[in-house]
Design an enzyme around this catalytic site. Structure first.
Site, PDB file in Angstrom:
ATOM      1  N   LYS A 111       0.812  -1.221   0.000  1.00 46.05           N
ATOM      2  CA  LYS A 111       0.000   0.000   0.000  1.00 46.05           C
ATOM      3  C   LYS A 111       0.844   1.270   0.000  1.00 46.05           C
ATOM      4  O   LYS A 111       0.298   2.365   0.021  1.00 46.05           O
ATOM      5  CB  LYS A 111      -0.976   0.006   1.171  1.00 46.05           C
ATOM      6  N   LYS A 192      -5.371 -10.475  -6.751  1.00 46.53           N
ATOM      7  CA  LYS A 192      -6.440 -10.808  -5.800  1.00 46.53           C
ATOM      8  C   LYS A 192      -7.683  -9.951  -6.057  1.00 46.53           C
ATOM      9  O   LYS A 192      -7.560  -8.766  -6.349  1.00 46.53           O
ATOM     10  CB  LYS A 192      -5.889 -10.515  -4.399  1.00 46.53           C
ATOM     11  N   LYS A 195     -11.759  -5.016  -2.863  1.00 43.60           N
ATOM     12  CA  LYS A 195     -12.777  -3.954  -2.788  1.00 43.60           C
ATOM     13  C   LYS A 195     -12.274  -2.695  -3.488  1.00 43.60           C
ATOM     14  O   LYS A 195     -13.063  -1.899  -3.964  1.00 43.60           O
ATOM     15  CB  LYS A 195     -13.052  -3.576  -1.323  1.00 43.60           C
TER      16      LYS A 195
HETATM   17  P1  TYM Z   1     -10.595  -7.261   4.708  1.00 40.84           P
HETATM   18  O1  TYM Z   1     -11.669  -6.314   5.133  1.00 40.84           O
HETATM   19  O2  TYM Z   1      -9.669  -6.832   3.634  1.00 40.84           O
HETATM   20  O3  TYM Z   1     -11.238  -8.631   4.250  1.00 40.84           O
HETATM   21  C1  TYM Z   1     -12.164  -9.337   5.044  1.00 40.84           C
HETATM   22  C2  TYM Z   1     -11.925 -10.827   4.892  1.00 40.84           C
HETATM   23  O4  TYM Z   1     -12.044 -11.209   3.519  1.00 40.84           O
HETATM   24  C3  TYM Z   1     -10.879 -11.929   3.123  1.00 40.84           C
HETATM   25  N1  TYM Z   1     -10.599 -11.621   1.701  1.00 40.84           N
HETATM   26  C4  TYM Z   1     -10.460 -12.547   0.752  1.00 40.84           C
HETATM   27  N2  TYM Z   1     -10.537 -13.886   0.801  1.00 40.84           N
HETATM   28  C5  TYM Z   1     -10.388 -14.562  -0.363  1.00 40.84           C
HETATM   29  N3  TYM Z   1     -10.148 -13.948  -1.556  1.00 40.84           N
HETATM   30  C6  TYM Z   1     -10.056 -12.610  -1.647  1.00 40.84           C
HETATM   31  N4  TYM Z   1      -9.846 -12.027  -2.832  1.00 40.84           N
HETATM   32  C7  TYM Z   1     -10.217 -11.841  -0.452  1.00 40.84           C
HETATM   33  N5  TYM Z   1     -10.195 -10.508  -0.188  1.00 40.84           N
HETATM   34  C8  TYM Z   1     -10.419 -10.395   1.149  1.00 40.84           C
HETATM   35  C9  TYM Z   1      -9.768 -11.430   4.040  1.00 40.84           C
HETATM   36  O5  TYM Z   1      -8.724 -12.373   4.124  1.00 40.84           O
HETATM   37  C10 TYM Z   1     -10.520 -11.240   5.344  1.00 40.84           C
HETATM   38  O6  TYM Z   1     -10.580 -12.457   6.065  1.00 40.84           O
HETATM   39  N6  TYM Z   1      -7.145  -6.846   8.332  1.00 40.84           N
HETATM   40  C11 TYM Z   1      -8.410  -7.455   7.968  1.00 40.84           C
HETATM   41  C12 TYM Z   1      -9.549  -7.082   8.888  1.00 40.84           C
HETATM   42  C13 TYM Z   1      -9.321  -7.341  10.341  1.00 40.84           C
HETATM   43  C14 TYM Z   1      -9.342  -8.611  10.976  1.00 40.84           C
HETATM   44  C15 TYM Z   1      -9.146  -8.330  12.364  1.00 40.84           C
HETATM   45  C16 TYM Z   1      -9.511  -9.922  10.524  1.00 40.84           C
HETATM   46  C17 TYM Z   1      -9.112  -6.396  11.309  1.00 40.84           C
HETATM   47  N7  TYM Z   1      -9.017  -6.989  12.510  1.00 40.84           N
HETATM   48  C18 TYM Z   1      -9.114  -9.353  13.296  1.00 40.84           C
HETATM   49  C19 TYM Z   1      -9.457 -10.938  11.480  1.00 40.84           C
HETATM   50  C20 TYM Z   1      -9.272 -10.663  12.854  1.00 40.84           C
HETATM   51  C21 TYM Z   1      -8.814  -6.984   6.585  1.00 40.84           C
HETATM   52  O7  TYM Z   1      -8.375  -5.969   6.123  1.00 40.84           O
HETATM   53  O8  TYM Z   1      -9.768  -7.751   5.984  1.00 40.84           O
END
Ligand code: TYM
Length: 326
Positions: A111, A192, A195
């Site tokens: 990023k 990947k 969003k």
């Molecule tokens: P975030 O908001 O980017 O994504 C949420 C969840 O979706 C999964 N994900 C994917 N899985 C498969 N293929 C994809 N293309 C894909 N894009 C996203 C992510 O792996 C995630 O599980 N840092 C985390 C949010 C977070 C979190 C936490 C997660 C904050 N605190 C505590 C677990 C525990 C994030 O940015 O996810």
């Protein structure tokens, strides 16, 4: 009972990568574990954002999670910023993690490590994520593949804290699904699904209409061979479609590959499977959006429950690190 915690950022519309990588497992886990799911709005302000959009995304994400099958009668759904213990524990963990560890995080590097104007919170983001998990003494953290490194760091921070200051946190583990852990962009199958992709063409959003789904899958990039094979290195586009289909149906990708001769057949199957999965979810979303006050009530109850569980861990962490407890 084993506790589960996971989170998702309200930084845009939910897509099928989020669904197959995380939400599908959340919906299953809520029946077997003491489950906490949080909308991590504090993480969403680590990058450029619009305050109004953040507010509306937070509520519509809550509705999407409920529509996807999270049941507030059996799991706890809450907004991260409603539980101030997250920000408080995060500081203790920032003072436990090292500059070197945070610098090595791939997501931070991607990023904009080299960009002087990025927010400091983007750098310390993984300490806040560790706080989200450790506050609840969670043992299982259902996430997609891209979060594996953050989970490793969470474990390292927890072990270091326990070793230096005394037993405080349970050591959590990532649970990553066998299929759909890394759903790729349909237009760029080596990237990947995200969003924040520049174009919407390669991302299937949970609320996309059947026509939009058919169009996006129909235009998915494959290759010139027209032979369906499950081989991520040679055929990333076809393999992605096979994984999407199988994540939706629970079938085996190699078997599905052998059943489909042409790419058109596979695209038709993948479209049908996604529409069958998403249509009932979308109908529930429309119902829920008629009563936003009810969603507000669910989130309020969730944050009260989360606060009760988080408070004793925060107090123990503060005490163990040497702060005077009033
Ligand atoms: P975030 O908001 O980017 O994504 C949420 C969840 O979706 C999964 N994900 C994917 N899985 C498969 N293929 C994809 N293309 C894909 N894009 C996203 C992510 O792996 C995630 O599980 N840092 C985390 C949010 C977070 C979190 C936490 C997660 C904050 N605190 C505590 C677990 C525990 C994030 O940015 O996810």
């Amino acid at each position: 009972m084993i506790r589960v915690l996971s989170g998702i950022q309200p930084s845009g519309e939910l897509h099928i990568g989020n669904y197959f990588g995380a939400i599908q497992a959340w919906v299953n886990d809520q029946h077997s574990f003491d489950s906490f799911f949080t909308i991590v709005d504090l993480h969403a302000i680590t990058v450029e954002h619009s305050p109004e959009e953040l507010r509306s995304n937070t509520l519509s994400l809550a509705m999407t999670l409920l529509a996807a099958g999270l049941d507030p009668q059996i799991c706890t759904i809450f907004v991260q910023s409603h539980v101030s213990a997250h920000a408080e524990l995060s500081w203790l963990l920032e003072c436990t993690a090292t500059y070197g560890e945070l610098s090595r995080m791939t997501q931070f590097k991607e990023k904009g490590r080299s960009d002087e104007s990025i927010r400091a919170g983007l750098f310390t983001y993984p300490a806040l994520m560790a706080a989200d998990i450790l506050l609840y003494q969670a043992e299982r953290v259902p996430v997609g593949e891209d979060q594996r490194q953050h989970l490793e760091l969470t474990r390292d921070i927890a072990i270091r804290f326990n070793t230096k200051y005394g037993e405080t946190f349970k050591i959590p583990e990532a649970t990553i699904p066998p299929l759909g852990a890394r759903v790729m962009d349909l237009a760029h199958p080596t990237k990947k699904m995200s969003k924040s992709a520049k174009s919407r063409a390669g991302t299937i959003f949970i609320l996309d209409s059947p026509d939009e789904i058919a169009k996006k899958v129909g235009r998915a990039v494959t290759d010139a061979e027209n032979r369906v094979e499950y081989d991520a290195d040679r055929k990333p586009g076809v393999t992605n479609l096979l994984e999407i289909y199988c994540a939706a149906t629970g079938e085996n990708p190699s078997e599905v590959a052998s059943r489909h001769k042409m790419y058109g057949d596979l695209k038709k199957s993948a479209t049908d499977a996604l529409v069958a999965l998403l249509e009932p979810l979308q109908a529930r979303y429309i119902e829920l959006s008629k009563d936003p006050a009810e969603v507000g009530r669910i989130l309020k109850l969730g944050s009260q429950k989360a606060m009760d569980i988080a408070a004793p861990t925060l107090k123990m962490a503060k005490n163990n690190i040497g702060l005077v407890i009033p």
